[in-house]
Design an enzyme around this catalytic site. Sequence first.
Site, PDB file in Angstrom:
ATOM      1  N   GLU A   1      -8.117  -4.389   5.645  1.00  0.00           N
ATOM      2  CA  GLU A   1      -7.918  -3.965   4.045  1.00  0.00           C
ATOM      3  C   GLU A   1      -6.957  -4.830   3.609  1.00  0.00           C
ATOM      4  O   GLU A   1      -6.958  -5.567   2.422  1.00  0.00           O
ATOM      5  CB  GLU A   1      -7.510  -2.377   3.847  1.00  0.00           C
ATOM      6  CG  GLU A   1      -8.956  -1.905   4.202  1.00  0.00           C
ATOM      7  CD  GLU A   1      -8.606  -0.139   4.377  1.00  0.00           C
ATOM      8  OE1 GLU A   1      -9.030   0.545   3.367  1.00  0.00           O
ATOM      9  OE2 GLU A   1      -8.112   0.165   5.349  1.00  0.00           O
TER      10      GLU A   1
ATOM     11  N   ARG B   1     -10.078  16.998   6.083  1.00  0.00           N
ATOM     12  CA  ARG B   1     -10.966  17.176   5.059  1.00  0.00           C
ATOM     13  C   ARG B   1     -12.431  17.797   5.430  1.00  0.00           C
ATOM     14  O   ARG B   1     -12.958  17.246   6.333  1.00  0.00           O
ATOM     15  CB  ARG B   1     -11.097  16.037   4.023  1.00  0.00           C
ATOM     16  CG  ARG B   1     -10.062  15.264   3.649  1.00  0.00           C
ATOM     17  CD  ARG B   1     -10.381  14.268   2.599  1.00  0.00           C
ATOM     18  NE  ARG B   1      -9.127  13.575   2.325  1.00  0.00           N
ATOM     19  CZ  ARG B   1      -9.138  12.175   2.529  1.00  0.00           C
ATOM     20  NH1 ARG B   1     -10.140  11.456   3.090  1.00  0.00           N
ATOM     21  NH2 ARG B   1      -8.143  11.409   2.171  1.00  0.00           N
TER      22      ARG B   1
ATOM     23  N   ARG C   1      -2.930  -2.067  -3.220  1.00  0.00           N
ATOM     24  CA  ARG C   1      -3.979  -1.288  -3.077  1.00  0.00           C
ATOM     25  C   ARG C   1      -3.771   0.093  -4.026  1.00  0.00           C
ATOM     26  O   ARG C   1      -2.724   0.693  -4.012  1.00  0.00           O
ATOM     27  CB  ARG C   1      -4.182  -0.508  -1.896  1.00  0.00           C
ATOM     28  CG  ARG C   1      -5.107   0.476  -1.441  1.00  0.00           C
ATOM     29  CD  ARG C   1      -4.865   1.056  -0.032  1.00  0.00           C
ATOM     30  NE  ARG C   1      -5.831   2.166  -0.023  1.00  0.00           N
ATOM     31  CZ  ARG C   1      -5.938   3.388   0.471  1.00  0.00           C
ATOM     32  NH1 ARG C   1      -4.602   3.740   0.879  1.00  0.00           N
ATOM     33  NH2 ARG C   1      -7.033   4.152   0.614  1.00  0.00           N
TER      34      ARG C   1
ATOM     35  N   HIS D   1     -12.456   3.753   0.223  1.00  0.00           N
ATOM     36  CA  HIS D   1     -12.629   2.973   1.469  1.00  0.00           C
ATOM     37  C   HIS D   1     -13.234   1.411   0.821  1.00  0.00           C
ATOM     38  O   HIS D   1     -13.744   0.603   1.794  1.00  0.00           O
ATOM     39  CB  HIS D   1     -13.322   3.372   2.252  1.00  0.00           C
ATOM     40  CG  HIS D   1     -12.375   4.234   3.147  1.00  0.00           C
ATOM     41  ND1 HIS D   1     -13.139   5.579   3.642  1.00  0.00           N
ATOM     42  CD2 HIS D   1     -10.962   4.687   3.311  1.00  0.00           C
ATOM     43  CE1 HIS D   1     -12.290   6.427   4.152  1.00  0.00           C
ATOM     44  NE2 HIS D   1     -11.066   5.974   4.091  1.00  0.00           N
TER      45      HIS D   1
ATOM     46  N   ASN E   1       0.964  -1.189  -0.101  1.00  0.00           N
ATOM     47  CA  ASN E   1      -0.068   0.095   0.156  1.00  0.00           C
ATOM     48  C   ASN E   1       1.102   1.118   0.032  1.00  0.00           C
ATOM     49  O   ASN E   1       1.659   1.617   0.957  1.00  0.00           O
ATOM     50  CB  ASN E   1      -0.902  -0.097   1.280  1.00  0.00           C
ATOM     51  CG  ASN E   1      -1.667   1.133   1.398  1.00  0.00           C
ATOM     52  OD1 ASN E   1      -1.768   2.124   0.717  1.00  0.00           O
ATOM     53  ND2 ASN E   1      -2.493   1.012   2.260  1.00  0.00           N
TER      54      ASN E   1
END
Length: 417
Positions: free
Chosen positions: A394, A249, A100, A188, A11
């Site tokens: 993940e 964010r 990923r 996600h 990742n």
Amino acid sequence: MSASSKLLVLNAGSSSLKFKVFGVQPFAAGIGGMFDRIGDAINCTLKASAPADLDGGKGRKWEIKIPAKDHVEAMQRILDFIKGNVSSAFAREVVAVGHRVVHGLEISQPVLLTDKTIGKIREAAVLAPLHNPPGLQGIDAAEKVFKGVPQVAVFDTAFHQTMPSQAFMYGLPYELYEKHKIRRYGFHGTSHKYLVEQAAGMLGKPVSETNVITCHLGNGSSIAAIRGGLCIDTTMGMTPLEGLLMGTRCGDLDPAAVLFIQKQLNLSVQDTDTLLNKKSGLLGLTGSNDLRAVIEGAQRGEPRAELGLAMFVYRVQKYIGAYWAALGGKVDAVVFSAGIGENSSVIRGLVIGPLKGMGLELDVAANDATVGGRCGDIAAPTSRCRLLVIPTDEELCIAEQTLQVVGFQNLTGATAA
Ligand code: ADP
């Protein structure tokens, strides 16, 4: 294929490279870690940890300062580190690499990496200029270090491709979708997919009959509405900026506010992007992007921290309500996951407490006890639907999907540099 065959999951971030090794037969997680501050000659660090069964029942952690000028060098250092500490034959044992990748445009499945599929990832980088280039660097690094080993890209956007057009379209001129692919994609996805599969297991139902609202609440946060195991809506949009209030964010915002800010502050496109993605959210409102610090500030009565906390909670509640409606009220469970969802009984209590009128009720003791990586049902027996806490994984999900794409029969004969 042999008992020592390994799968490597990568990742890549702009200056980081996370890795996790899995045994293939039997399928089991092994050593994992992260190369951080790649390119910073002084602070570049490799952190790793091995599960207990890999090191004589004790488990082990490493933190080593080693310079790596780029992702290729970081990959080589990770390889050397694993060869020196875990398995000297590691380079030959790796039979597939799973990556990923954040944005896959309208690709709905993980893909075997070829010149053509790598070209698609490059194409998607136009819409994800911050997110896809690191993924491509990770792919390039693995290609150079593990020559000839099959590689697979697993996209954050893929799971959300089942959203109907009413959920994924923006109310903009249609040509913008046709010519420029401007639409909502969601992110996600690997986590939301994992969560619905785990939830189905906990509920004792087939995934194809499971309806859930999955709340992935971390530094980046998103919620998904999932019907019969398929995503029908999610809070992030064309980029990960839309939706919930996040660490840095802003989440949902009137686009006219952006135009006004740009004009009023005379900001460039790049500066505006930085303002909305890196300086807003909890950080912009309270001075900290860490929700723990915000909760502590609110407990001390600091007004900005109280506001940030209230806004975070309110948006989660608002989307749970919206997705309850999207699912026609047929919801088996609301699922909490990621850094905040897994660890903060305070946030889960603040979110669910006021939803009693919708029939959602927490078991306070179960809520308090289900933290720190524990999995469980925190709903009161009288609750209309289950409230599940499920630690996301993940890397595991990427590893499983990589194995499915590559297939055991193709794994033999791969060699590493
Ligand atoms: P990401 O993967 O998006 O970077 P994580 O899922 O690791 O984020 O979540 C990190 C966030 O989780 C931290 O920023 C912190 O705010 C939050 N967090 C972790 N533990 C707690 C806790 N006990 N209470 C509140 N927030 C927490």
